[in-house]
Design a protein around this motif. Structure first.
Motif, short mmCIF file in Angstrom:
data_model
loop_
_atom_site.label_atom_id
_atom_site.label_comp_id
_atom_site.label_asym_id
_atom_site.label_seq_id
_atom_site.Cartn_x
_atom_site.Cartn_y
_atom_site.Cartn_z
N VAL A 27 5.65 3.56 5.98
CA VAL A 27 6.76 2.72 5.39
C VAL A 27 6.45 1.69 4.15
O VAL A 27 5.25 1.33 4.03
N GLY A 28 7.42 0.91 3.80
CA GLY A 28 6.88 0.19 2.55
C GLY A 28 8.24 -0.05 1.83
O GLY A 28 9.10 0.78 1.78
N ILE A 29 8.02 -0.96 0.85
CA ILE A 29 9.10 -1.19 -0.05
C ILE A 29 9.30 0.01 -1.12
O ILE A 29 8.39 0.43 -1.39
N MET A 202 1.89 3.78 12.54
CA MET A 202 2.46 3.63 11.38
C MET A 202 1.65 2.84 10.45
O MET A 202 0.50 2.45 10.62
N LEU A 203 1.81 3.39 9.25
CA LEU A 203 1.16 2.96 7.83
C LEU A 203 2.02 2.02 7.34
O LEU A 203 3.08 2.33 6.89
N ILE A 204 1.72 0.73 7.11
CA ILE A 204 2.49 -0.24 6.49
C ILE A 204 1.94 -0.31 4.84
O ILE A 204 0.73 -0.96 4.79
N LEU A 205 2.22 0.50 4.12
CA LEU A 205 1.94 0.51 2.65
C LEU A 205 2.56 -0.62 2.06
O LEU A 205 3.60 -0.70 1.65
N VAL A 208 -1.79 -4.41 -0.19
CA VAL A 208 -2.73 -5.17 0.00
C VAL A 208 -3.70 -4.70 1.10
O VAL A 208 -4.86 -4.21 0.79
N SER A 209 -3.24 -4.76 2.39
CA SER A 209 -4.30 -4.57 3.59
C SER A 209 -3.94 -3.26 3.95
O SER A 209 -4.70 -2.46 4.73
N ASN A 210 -2.71 -2.71 3.68
CA ASN A 210 -2.15 -1.10 4.15
C ASN A 210 -2.39 -0.95 5.70
O ASN A 210 -3.36 -0.01 5.82
N VAL A 211 -2.19 -1.70 6.60
CA VAL A 211 -2.59 -1.31 7.86
C VAL A 211 -2.01 -0.32 8.58
O VAL A 211 -0.76 0.14 8.23
N PHE A 212 -2.64 0.26 9.56
CA PHE A 212 -2.48 1.40 10.37
C PHE A 212 -2.73 1.27 11.72
O PHE A 212 -3.85 0.95 12.00
N ASP A 213 -1.60 1.34 12.49
CA ASP A 213 -1.98 1.12 13.91
C ASP A 213 -0.62 1.51 14.60
O ASP A 213 0.59 2.16 14.13
#
Length: 246
Positions: A27-29, A202-205, A208-213
């Motif tokens: 997900v992301g903008i 989920m991967l938050i694109l 910057v940090s692109n966290v996945f958890d």
């Protein structure tokens, strides 16, 4: 890993892994690189840097046929010919396994029939693809990917143009397929709130940090709260939803 086009980096510092039996969302903008990432993982375009591994082997080591038995992909591009019947389109999912005549074996037919039943497509088989609604066609394309019988299924925006009911239906179906058939399913989406409720990871694109958890851990770490400009949109961790600031 970094991804992009013509050596121009669109998204970088990406690192995550997905296992069999998991449903994961990217997900992301808009414009952050979600579709570029899914296309890169599917080997439709080269990465800029880093590595992609399937079962410990570099993506580049797989030839076209090996890729077709490892990864199935549903992209947003229209299918080549909507004049095909649903039955004909589904049969193409077995192409990596058939002989040069394209003759379907008893096993091929059994796999096709199982997917038809799972996605409730019995009444559509003789229809042309152009006769289907967006939601029906999306189910057919997912069935074709399932018929391809790969460990990994990639989907780019599988709920685009669908109403809320059909968005939920498709995502619940993907979750069921991942868990019941032990496949790794990765998809891009703008449906962040639905993904929070239904996904295992989920991967938050965000560039910057692109966290996945897991979604619950992303909420605990306030990872969703910086996804959109705070002066306009806030995230409520109690409900897992976004609120518009009036």
């Amino acid at each position: 890993m970094s991804v992009g086009y013509d050596k121009k980096v669109i998204a970088s510092a990406i690192s995550f892994d997905i296992k069999k039996g998991e449903l994961a969302a990217i997900v992301g903008i808009n414009g952050i690189g979600k579709s570029t990432l899914i296309r890169t993982i599917g080997k439709f375009q080269p990465k800029i840097s880093g590595s992609i591994n399937i079962d410990g082997n570099e993506l580049e080591t797989f030839d076209e046929l090996e890729m077709a038995t490892k990864v199935s992909v549903v992209l947003t591009e229209p299918i080549a010919s909507k004049n095909l019947s649903v039955k004909e389109l589904l049969a193409l999912g077995r192409q990596p396994y058939t002989n040069w005549l394209g003759k379907l074996s008893a096993e091929d037919i059994s796999i096709i029939n199982n997917s038809v039943t799972l996605l409730e497509l019995e009444t559509f088989l003789d229809k042309k693809c152009f006769e289907l609604s967006d939601g029906q066609l999306q189910r057919v394309l997912i069935a074709r990917a399932l018929i391809q019988d790969t460990d990994i299924i990639l989907l780019d925006e599988p709920t685009t143009h669908l109403d809320l009911y059909h968005k939920v239906q498709i995502l619940k179906l993907l979750k069921s397929i991942a868990h019941k058939t032990n496949k790794a399913i990765l998809f891009t989406s703008h449906e962040i709130e639905l993904a929070i409720q239904l996904c295992d990871k989920m991967l938050i694109l965000d560039g910057v940090s692109n966290v996945f958890d897991e979604p619950c851990k992303l909420i605990e770490n306030k990872s969703f709260e910086t996804l959109f400009p705070s002066d306009m949109i806030s995230f409520d961790p109690n409900t897992g939803s976004f609120k518009i600031k009036k």
